[in-house]
Design a protein around this motif. Sequence first.
Motif, PDB file in Angstrom:
ATOM      1  N   GLY A  83       0.699  -1.036   0.049  1.00  0.00           N
ATOM      2  CA  GLY A  83       0.348  -0.009  -0.141  1.00  0.00           C
ATOM      3  C   GLY A  83       1.006   1.433  -0.182  1.00  0.00           C
ATOM      4  N   PRO A  84       0.560   2.380  -0.404  1.00  0.00           N
ATOM      5  CA  PRO A  84       1.009   3.566  -0.825  1.00  0.00           C
ATOM      6  C   PRO A  84       1.606   4.570   1.112  1.00  0.00           C
ATOM      7  CG  PRO A  84      -1.619   4.140  -1.272  1.00  0.00           C
ATOM      8  CD  PRO A  84      -1.144   2.941  -1.388  1.00  0.00           C
ATOM      9  N   THR A  85       2.232   4.748   0.826  1.00  0.00           N
ATOM     10  CA  THR A  85       2.803   5.821   2.322  1.00  0.00           C
ATOM     11  C   THR A  85       2.210   6.212   2.506  1.00  0.00           C
ATOM     12  OG1 THR A  85       5.390   5.818   0.871  1.00  0.00           O
ATOM     13  CG2 THR A  85       4.282   7.319   3.018  1.00  0.00           C
ATOM     14  N   GLY A  86       1.813   5.817   4.632  1.00  0.00           N
ATOM     15  CA  GLY A  86       1.001   6.505   5.003  1.00  0.00           C
ATOM     16  C   GLY A  86      -0.168   5.336   4.905  1.00  0.00           C
ATOM     17  N   SER A  87      -0.248   4.269   4.321  1.00  0.00           N
ATOM     18  CA  SER A  87      -1.738   4.051   4.282  1.00  0.00           C
ATOM     19  C   SER A  87      -1.825   3.104   5.688  1.00  0.00           C
ATOM     20  CB  SER A  87      -1.997   2.951   2.330  1.00  0.00           C
ATOM     21  OG  SER A  87      -0.862   2.257   2.716  1.00  0.00           O
ATOM     22  N   GLY A  88      -0.973   2.535   6.563  1.00  0.00           N
ATOM     23  CA  GLY A  88      -1.420   2.168   7.930  1.00  0.00           C
ATOM     24  C   GLY A  88      -0.339   0.811   7.483  1.00  0.00           C
ATOM     25  N   LYS A  89       0.624   0.269   6.926  1.00  0.00           N
ATOM     26  CA  LYS A  89       0.997  -0.475   7.239  1.00  0.00           C
ATOM     27  C   LYS A  89       2.310  -1.168   8.517  1.00  0.00           C
ATOM     28  CE  LYS A  89       3.673   0.004   3.271  1.00  0.00           C
ATOM     29  NZ  LYS A  89       3.586   1.239   2.680  1.00  0.00           N
ATOM     30  N   SER A  90       2.778  -0.382   8.577  1.00  0.00           N
ATOM     31  CA  SER A  90       3.475   0.166   9.591  1.00  0.00           C
ATOM     32  C   SER A  90       2.813  -0.275  10.803  1.00  0.00           C
ATOM     33  CB  SER A  90       4.641   1.360   9.796  1.00  0.00           C
ATOM     34  OG  SER A  90       5.265   1.180   8.593  1.00  0.00           O
ATOM     35  N   ALA A  91       1.200  -0.274  10.927  1.00  0.00           N
ATOM     36  CA  ALA A  91       0.684  -0.047  12.143  1.00  0.00           C
ATOM     37  C   ALA A  91      -0.136  -1.232  12.370  1.00  0.00           C
ATOM     38  CB  ALA A  91      -0.298   1.553  12.256  1.00  0.00           C
ATOM     39  N   PHE A  92       0.101  -1.607  11.120  1.00  0.00           N
ATOM     40  CA  PHE A  92      -0.461  -3.263  11.210  1.00  0.00           C
ATOM     41  C   PHE A  92       0.190  -4.012  11.754  1.00  0.00           C
ATOM     42  CE2 PHE A  92      -1.218  -7.617   9.208  1.00  0.00           C
ATOM     43  CZ  PHE A  92      -2.820  -7.707   9.128  1.00  0.00           C
ATOM     44  N   ILE A  93       1.372  -4.003  11.537  1.00  0.00           N
ATOM     45  CA  ILE A  93       2.392  -4.902  11.280  1.00  0.00           C
ATOM     46  C   ILE A  93       3.073  -4.408  12.988  1.00  0.00           C
ATOM     47  CG2 ILE A  93       5.272  -5.097  11.742  1.00  0.00           C
ATOM     48  CD1 ILE A  93       4.036  -6.678   9.286  1.00  0.00           C
ATOM     49  N   GLU A  94       2.839  -3.404  14.051  1.00  0.00           N
ATOM     50  CA  GLU A  94       2.565  -2.868  15.010  1.00  0.00           C
ATOM     51  C   GLU A  94       1.582  -2.820  16.022  1.00  0.00           C
ATOM     52  OE1 GLU A  94       3.870   0.198  17.528  1.00  0.00           O
ATOM     53  OE2 GLU A  94       5.762  -0.649  16.503  1.00  0.00           O
ATOM     54  N   ASP A  95       0.665  -3.511  15.817  1.00  0.00           N
ATOM     55  CA  ASP A  95      -0.912  -4.627  16.039  1.00  0.00           C
ATOM     56  C   ASP A  95      -0.267  -5.841  16.480  1.00  0.00           C
ATOM     57  OD1 ASP A  95      -2.236  -2.198  16.487  1.00  0.00           O
ATOM     58  OD2 ASP A  95      -3.345  -3.065  14.318  1.00  0.00           O
ATOM     59  N   ILE A  96       0.234  -6.460  15.748  1.00  0.00           N
ATOM     60  CA  ILE A  96       0.291  -8.003  16.039  1.00  0.00           C
ATOM     61  C   ILE A  96       1.722  -7.769  16.614  1.00  0.00           C
ATOM     62  CG2 ILE A  96       1.701  -9.919  14.598  1.00  0.00           C
ATOM     63  CD1 ILE A  96       0.004  -9.067  12.329  1.00  0.00           C
ATOM     64  N   GLU A  97       2.756  -6.830  16.943  1.00  0.00           N
ATOM     65  CA  GLU A  97       4.181  -6.994  17.688  1.00  0.00           C
ATOM     66  C   GLU A  97       3.250  -6.927  19.355  1.00  0.00           C
ATOM     67  OE1 GLU A  97       7.807  -6.278  20.254  1.00  0.00           O
ATOM     68  OE2 GLU A  97       6.338  -4.379  19.399  1.00  0.00           O
ATOM     69  N   GLN A  98       2.635  -5.768  19.522  1.00  0.00           N
ATOM     70  CA  GLN A  98       2.924  -5.918  20.348  1.00  0.00           C
ATOM     71  C   GLN A  98       1.042  -6.687  20.908  1.00  0.00           C
ATOM     72  OE1 GLN A  98       0.582  -1.044  21.057  1.00  0.00           O
ATOM     73  NE2 GLN A  98       1.114  -1.189  19.442  1.00  0.00           N
ATOM     74  N   LEU A  99       0.390  -7.645  20.317  1.00  0.00           N
ATOM     75  CA  LEU A  99      -0.398  -7.897  20.479  1.00  0.00           C
ATOM     76  C   LEU A  99      -1.517  -7.727  20.763  1.00  0.00           C
ATOM     77  CD1 LEU A  99       1.129 -10.911  22.099  1.00  0.00           C
ATOM     78  CD2 LEU A  99       0.500 -11.306  19.625  1.00  0.00           C
ATOM     79  N   ALA A 100      -2.166  -6.332  19.664  1.00  0.00           N
ATOM     80  CA  ALA A 100      -3.197  -5.101  20.083  1.00  0.00           C
ATOM     81  C   ALA A 100      -4.461  -6.120  20.645  1.00  0.00           C
ATOM     82  CB  ALA A 100      -3.526  -4.370  18.830  1.00  0.00           C
ATOM     83  N   GLN A 101      -5.361  -5.758  21.700  1.00  0.00           N
ATOM     84  CA  GLN A 101      -6.519  -6.263  22.065  1.00  0.00           C
ATOM     85  C   GLN A 101      -7.322  -5.113  22.058  1.00  0.00           C
ATOM     86  OE1 GLN A 101      -6.900  -9.388  21.854  1.00  0.00           O
ATOM     87  NE2 GLN A 101      -5.001  -9.407  22.160  1.00  0.00           N
ATOM     88  N   ALA A 102      -7.633  -4.572  20.943  1.00  0.00           N
ATOM     89  CA  ALA A 102      -8.816  -3.648  20.983  1.00  0.00           C
ATOM     90  C   ALA A 102      -8.361  -2.109  21.588  1.00  0.00           C
ATOM     91  CB  ALA A 102     -10.267  -3.998  21.047  1.00  0.00           C
ATOM     92  N   ASP A 103      -7.124  -2.137  21.628  1.00  0.00           N
ATOM     93  CA  ASP A 103      -6.243  -0.720  22.259  1.00  0.00           C
ATOM     94  C   ASP A 103      -5.599  -0.364  21.846  1.00  0.00           C
ATOM     95  OD1 ASP A 103      -4.795  -3.104  22.197  1.00  0.00           O
ATOM     96  OD2 ASP A 103      -4.610  -3.319  24.497  1.00  0.00           O
ATOM     97  N   THR A 104      -5.338  -0.336  20.734  1.00  0.00           N
ATOM     98  CA  THR A 104      -4.193   0.837  20.026  1.00  0.00           C
ATOM     99  C   THR A 104      -5.397   1.680  18.820  1.00  0.00           C
ATOM    100  OG1 THR A 104      -4.240  -0.792  18.065  1.00  0.00           O
ATOM    101  CG2 THR A 104      -2.797  -1.123  19.766  1.00  0.00           C
ATOM    102  N   SER A 105      -5.501   2.970  18.491  1.00  0.00           N
ATOM    103  CA  SER A 105      -5.787   3.651  17.330  1.00  0.00           C
ATOM    104  C   SER A 105      -6.176   2.947  16.178  1.00  0.00           C
ATOM    105  CB  SER A 105      -4.611   4.518  16.757  1.00  0.00           C
ATOM    106  OG  SER A 105      -3.969   4.533  16.166  1.00  0.00           O
ATOM    107  N   THR A 106      -6.030   2.041  16.019  1.00  0.00           N
ATOM    108  CA  THR A 106      -6.711   0.816  14.645  1.00  0.00           C
ATOM    109  C   THR A 106      -7.990  -0.291  15.380  1.00  0.00           C
ATOM    110  OG1 THR A 106      -5.394  -1.353  15.118  1.00  0.00           O
ATOM    111  CG2 THR A 106      -4.629   0.804  13.851  1.00  0.00           C
ATOM    112  N   HIS A 107      -7.571  -0.508  16.428  1.00  0.00           N
ATOM    113  CA  HIS A 107      -8.805  -1.264  17.099  1.00  0.00           C
ATOM    114  C   HIS A 107      -8.193  -2.541  17.232  1.00  0.00           C
ATOM    115  CE1 HIS A 107     -10.924   2.113  18.309  1.00  0.00           C
ATOM    116  NE2 HIS A 107     -10.600   2.474  19.270  1.00  0.00           N
TER     117      HIS A 107
END
Lengths: 233, 256
Positions: B41-65
Motif C-alpha cells: 500500500g502507499p506511504t501512510g496507508s497504515g502498513k507499519s501500524a498493522f505490523i505494530e498491532d501484531i508486535e504488541q498483540l493489540a487487544q482493541a486498545d490501539t488507534s486501529t482497534h
Amino acid sequence: MKVIVVAGTPGAGKTSVLLNTIKFLKEQQVKIAVAKIDCLYTEDQIRFKKTDVPTMIGLSRDMCPDHYTIYNMGEMVSFAREHTADMLIVETAGLCHRCAPYTTNGLGVCVIDATTGPNTPLKVGPFLSTANVVAITKGDMISQAEREIFRERVMEMNAGCRIIETNGLTGKGTAELAGCFAEAPVFNYSEDHLRHNAPFSICTLCVGEMHIEKKYHRGVLRHINGVQEYKGE
Amino acid sequence: MGKDTTMIESITILPGKNKLGIAEAFSRIDIYPGEIVGVVGPTGSGKSAFIEDIEQLAQADTSTHRSVLINGCVPDISMRFDPKKKLIAQLSQNMNFLADMTVREFLLLHAKCRGKNMNMVEQVVYHANTLTGEPITEDMNLTVLSGGQSRSLMVADVAFISDSPIVLIDEIENAGIKKHQAMELLSGKGKIILVVTHDPLLALLTGRRLVMKNGGVEKIFNTTDHETDLCVELNRMDSELFRIRERVRLGEEIVA
C-alpha cells in the motif's frame, strides 16, 4: 480524589502522553483537573485547555520545582475540588534527577524517552525507581532489540513497576495508562508523605522534612499565586 | 504457561477501523506457520501500524482497534511485554542504532533480555557481515555503524537472538543490503512471516498480500500463478541489475 503525579525529563513527551490519556478518561466520564508545574516558562496550558479540562499552571521560579509542587499540593487539590474533579493530574517540571515528587497515596508516573539510550534508566534516580508506572515514549524510533534492552534496564532500577510502552503521536499505550490512573488510591493531603527524601541541602525538604502540609515548611517558599516569602529564623 | 506458549498454530487478526472510522471489510485473517504474507500500500496507508498491532498483540486498545489472537485465544498479558516470552521478532524501518555501546555489549545485553545463550555474538556478527560489504567488528560502537551495517546487524540479531516463531519485516529493501539473503536468514522453516514492502519482487514472493488504504485493510489478494511466474522473471532481471550495479561500483565499463 485521586492524585496522579507525572514526572520525567524535559522533552520526554509527558504532555503529549497526558493529552491522549485525558481524552480517553474524559470519554469514560472521569472528571479531571490538571496542574502543570514548570520552572520559568510554559505554554502547555494552551494544549491542556484544548481538552477542555480545568487547568492551573505554576511557575516555581527561585524555588526547587519539586519542592514547589509538594508545597502547593494543597492549593492544587483545592483547585481540583472547586471544579468537582475526581482526579487531579499534576505534571511536574521534571528537571532534577535527585528527587521525585511522588507521595505515598498518589500514583507516581515516570515518563521516560527511549531514544535517550539504555543507560538513561540507570542515571535518573528516584523519579524512576519510586514510580508506580513507567511510561516509555518514542520506542518507534529505535529497534526492537534496543527497546527490549531499555525495558530490561528499567526493570533493574524498579522491579515492581508497571511498564507501558506509549506513543504520544499515535496514542499507543493510552488505554493501559488510563486504566492505571483509574485504579490509583485515594489521596489524603494531611496524611500523605513523600516516598523519597530530597537531597540534603538548604531547604526543609532538603533536610529530610517529609510532611507535605504547609505549616511544616521553612526557607524561601513560593506560593502558587506568585507570592514568595521567607519563613524561619 | 510453559510449553504451549512457544507452540504457534496460528495467529488471527480481527478487524478494526480505518482512519475514517469505517470498520475494515474482513471478518478475520488467520495466518499459519510456514506462510509468508505481504503487506502493501502507499506511504501512510497504515502498513507499519498493522505490523505494530501484531508486535504488541493489540487487544482493541490501539488507534486501529484491531485485536490479535494466538492459537485462536486472547494471549496471556506476559506474552505482550516480557521479552523472554515474546513470540514475535520485528525488523523495523530504523536505519540506525541510538544506543551508545559496542556491538558486543549490545548483543550480550540483548541475548540476556531474551534469555538466550550468551555465546552467539560471533555467529551474529559473522552473518551480519554476509549481508553488507562494509565489515562489522565486535568492538565497533553501534552509533558509528553506517545505515547498511546497522541494518545488517539488526537482521542478524533478529534472526539469531530474537529468533521467534513470528517475524515481522518492515521494508527490508530500503536497507541497501542483500535483501534475498536477508530474507533467507529471517524466514526460517515453519515461521510465520509478515513482510511490509514496496518491492514487487518481495510482494510476489508471498503467498498472499494485504492491500492497505487509509489505515485499514482494503483487499486481500492470493498470489496468482501468473504472478509467481512473473516473480521468477523479475528475479532474473534483478540479479542482472545487481551484477551491473556492482560493476559500475567497481569502476568498470559496461559493454552489451
